[in-house]
Design a protein around this motif. Structure first.
Motif, PDB file in Angstrom:
ATOM      1  N   HIS A   1      31.464  -7.376   5.761  1.00  0.00           N
ATOM      2  CA  HIS A   1      32.731  -6.913   5.196  1.00  0.00           C
ATOM      3  C   HIS A   1      32.806  -7.055   3.682  1.00  0.00           C
ATOM      4  CE1 HIS A   1      33.404  -7.367   9.433  1.00  0.00           C
ATOM      5  NE2 HIS A   1      33.353  -8.684   9.352  1.00  0.00           N
ATOM      6  N   THR A   2      31.748  -7.609   3.088  1.00  0.00           N
ATOM      7  CA  THR A   2      31.806  -7.894   1.640  1.00  0.00           C
ATOM      8  C   THR A   2      30.586  -7.420   0.857  1.00  0.00           C
ATOM      9  OG1 THR A   2      30.755 -10.063   1.949  1.00  0.00           O
ATOM     10  CG2 THR A   2      33.173 -10.006   2.002  1.00  0.00           C
ATOM     11  N   SER A   3      29.447  -7.232   1.529  1.00  0.00           N
ATOM     12  CA  SER A   3      28.203  -7.124   0.759  1.00  0.00           C
ATOM     13  C   SER A   3      27.733  -5.700   0.458  1.00  0.00           C
ATOM     14  CB  SER A   3      27.075  -7.876   1.469  1.00  0.00           C
ATOM     15  OG  SER A   3      25.897  -7.800   0.687  1.00  0.00           O
ATOM     16  N   VAL A   4      27.985  -5.287  -0.768  1.00  0.00           N
ATOM     17  CA  VAL A   4      27.425  -4.034  -1.268  1.00  0.00           C
ATOM     18  C   VAL A   4      25.915  -4.238  -1.477  1.00  0.00           C
ATOM     19  CG1 VAL A   4      27.511  -2.348  -3.155  1.00  0.00           C
ATOM     20  CG2 VAL A   4      29.614  -3.417  -2.364  1.00  0.00           C
ATOM     21  N   ALA A   5      25.515  -5.458  -1.809  1.00  0.00           N
ATOM     22  CA  ALA A   5      24.102  -5.761  -2.070  1.00  0.00           C
ATOM     23  C   ALA A   5      23.238  -5.503  -0.830  1.00  0.00           C
ATOM     24  CB  ALA A   5      23.949  -7.209  -2.522  1.00  0.00           C
ATOM     25  N   ILE A   6      23.727  -5.884   0.341  1.00  0.00           N
ATOM     26  CA  ILE A   6      22.967  -5.649   1.582  1.00  0.00           C
ATOM     27  C   ILE A   6      22.896  -4.147   1.859  1.00  0.00           C
ATOM     28  CG2 ILE A   6      22.967  -6.007   4.102  1.00  0.00           C
ATOM     29  CD1 ILE A   6      24.008  -8.880   3.535  1.00  0.00           C
ATOM     30  N   LEU A   7      24.003  -3.442   1.663  1.00  0.00           N
ATOM     31  CA  LEU A   7      23.992  -1.982   1.826  1.00  0.00           C
ATOM     32  C   LEU A   7      22.978  -1.346   0.875  1.00  0.00           C
ATOM     33  CD1 LEU A   7      25.087   0.778   2.766  1.00  0.00           C
ATOM     34  CD2 LEU A   7      26.869   0.564   1.007  1.00  0.00           C
ATOM     35  N   ASP A   8      23.005  -1.760  -0.395  1.00  0.00           N
ATOM     36  CA  ASP A   8      22.083  -1.176  -1.380  1.00  0.00           C
ATOM     37  C   ASP A   8      20.625  -1.429  -1.010  1.00  0.00           C
ATOM     38  OD1 ASP A   8      24.129  -0.149  -2.891  1.00  0.00           O
ATOM     39  OD2 ASP A   8      24.052  -1.693  -4.448  1.00  0.00           O
ATOM     40  N   ALA A   9      20.332  -2.624  -0.469  1.00  0.00           N
ATOM     41  CA  ALA A   9      18.957  -2.952  -0.069  1.00  0.00           C
ATOM     42  C   ALA A   9      18.510  -2.033   1.065  1.00  0.00           C
ATOM     43  CB  ALA A   9      18.862  -4.419   0.347  1.00  0.00           C
ATOM     44  N   LEU A  10      19.405  -1.798   2.015  1.00  0.00           N
ATOM     45  CA  LEU A  10      19.073  -0.902   3.139  1.00  0.00           C
ATOM     46  C   LEU A  10      18.834   0.518   2.635  1.00  0.00           C
ATOM     47  CD1 LEU A  10      21.620  -2.211   5.798  1.00  0.00           C
ATOM     48  CD2 LEU A  10      19.124  -2.430   5.924  1.00  0.00           C
ATOM     49  N   LYS A  11      19.668   0.962   1.713  1.00  0.00           N
ATOM     50  CA  LYS A  11      19.506   2.306   1.145  1.00  0.00           C
ATOM     51  C   LYS A  11      18.193   2.401   0.375  1.00  0.00           C
ATOM     52  CE  LYS A  11      24.267   3.897   0.440  1.00  0.00           C
ATOM     53  NZ  LYS A  11      25.323   4.034  -0.599  1.00  0.00           N
ATOM     54  N   ALA A  12      17.794   1.301  -0.243  1.00  0.00           N
ATOM     55  CA  ALA A  12      16.559   1.298  -1.040  1.00  0.00           C
ATOM     56  C   ALA A  12      15.324   1.459  -0.159  1.00  0.00           C
ATOM     57  CB  ALA A  12      16.462   0.002  -1.847  1.00  0.00           C
ATOM     58  N   VAL A  13      15.271   0.733   0.949  1.00  0.00           N
ATOM     59  CA  VAL A  13      14.041   0.756   1.768  1.00  0.00           C
ATOM     60  C   VAL A  13      13.988   1.942   2.737  1.00  0.00           C
ATOM     61  CG1 VAL A  13      13.598  -1.713   1.560  1.00  0.00           C
ATOM     62  CG2 VAL A  13      14.929  -0.878   3.520  1.00  0.00           C
ATOM     63  N   GLN A  14      15.178   2.511   3.049  1.00  0.00           N
ATOM     64  CA  GLN A  14      15.239   3.694   3.923  1.00  0.00           C
ATOM     65  C   GLN A  14      14.578   3.491   5.290  1.00  0.00           C
ATOM     66  OE1 GLN A  14      16.747   6.953   3.416  1.00  0.00           O
ATOM     67  NE2 GLN A  14      17.898   5.644   2.041  1.00  0.00           N
ATOM     68  N   ILE A  15      14.758   2.314   5.856  1.00  0.00           N
ATOM     69  CA  ILE A  15      14.247   2.030   7.206  1.00  0.00           C
ATOM     70  C   ILE A  15      15.400   2.269   8.194  1.00  0.00           C
ATOM     71  CG2 ILE A  15      13.302   0.222   8.725  1.00  0.00           C
ATOM     72  CD1 ILE A  15      12.180  -1.117   6.151  1.00  0.00           C
ATOM     73  N   PRO A  16      15.149   3.018   9.287  1.00  0.00           N
ATOM     74  CA  PRO A  16      16.212   3.242  10.271  1.00  0.00           C
ATOM     75  C   PRO A  16      16.841   1.918  10.731  1.00  0.00           C
ATOM     76  CG  PRO A  16      14.277   4.534  10.826  1.00  0.00           C
ATOM     77  CD  PRO A  16      13.887   3.642   9.677  1.00  0.00           C
ATOM     78  N   THR A  17      18.156   1.883  10.701  1.00  0.00           N
ATOM     79  CA  THR A  17      18.858   0.616  10.929  1.00  0.00           C
ATOM     80  C   THR A  17      20.007   0.765  11.922  1.00  0.00           C
ATOM     81  OG1 THR A  17      18.311  -0.205   8.719  1.00  0.00           O
ATOM     82  CG2 THR A  17      20.256  -1.167   9.755  1.00  0.00           C
ATOM     83  N   VAL A  18      20.121  -0.239  12.791  1.00  0.00           N
ATOM     84  CA  VAL A  18      21.269  -0.324  13.695  1.00  0.00           C
ATOM     85  C   VAL A  18      22.073  -1.572  13.329  1.00  0.00           C
ATOM     86  CG1 VAL A  18      22.064  -0.478  16.088  1.00  0.00           C
ATOM     87  CG2 VAL A  18      19.988   0.812  15.560  1.00  0.00           C
TER      88      VAL A  18
END
Ligand code: DQA
Length: 144
Positions: free
Chosen positions: A79-96
């Motif tokens: 509910h708070t972390s833009v940093a975790i979102l940005d990391a996921l966007k950076a690596v582009q690994i399919p995520t659930v």
């Protein structure tokens, strides 16, 4: 096929923390159930847990070129972390994205999820089973 399962803040406290919400089973049991299911469906799985936002970001960064899929329950960092979102966007690994509880039916502040912007699927309110469903979904997605 290799899947990284990341559990975030306070999920090491499963079994102790608010059992009426999160259940009586501990983190060790969660990992055992995930590993047993991964074996059944023929995928390799690594489970990590951290209470530190930066460490979760590093787990995601290090997954690059090493893992085919990520299952993530960031805990309150959802509910708070833009940093975790940005990391996921950076690596582009399919995520659930997984949550043990039905976060949308709880407090207002739990209705926001940054990770949702990237995850191709969100499983909420199914307890440990949610993680197993996430593995199935990733297997199907990556096999395509
Ligand atoms: C959680 C829901 C979050 O709102 C909470 O902060 C958690 C666990 C869940 O699995 O239901 O720590 O992600």
């Amino acid at each position: 096929m290799k899947i990284l399962v990341i559990n975030g803040v306070n999920l090491n406290m499963l079994g102790i923390r608010e059992p009426a919400l999160y259940g009586k089973k501990d983190y060790k049991s969660l990992v055992a159930e995930i590993k047993a299911h991964a074996k059944e469906i023929g995928v390799k799985v690594t489970c990590v847990q951290s209470n530190y936002e930066g460490e979760i970001v590093e787990y995601i960064q290090r997954a690059l070129a090493r893992y085919d899929g990520i299952v993530i329950n960031p805990g309150a960092y959802t509910h708070t972390s833009v940093a975790i979102l940005d990391a996921l966007k950076a690596v582009q690994i399919p995520t659930v994205e997984v949550h043990l509880t039905d976060v949308d039916a709880r407090e207002e502040y739990r209705k926001v999820s940054y990770v949702s912007e990237y995850a191709f699927l969100r499983v909420t309110g199914k307890g440990f089973l949610g993680y197993l469903e996430a593995l199935d979904a990733l297997k199907e997605k990556v096999a395509k």
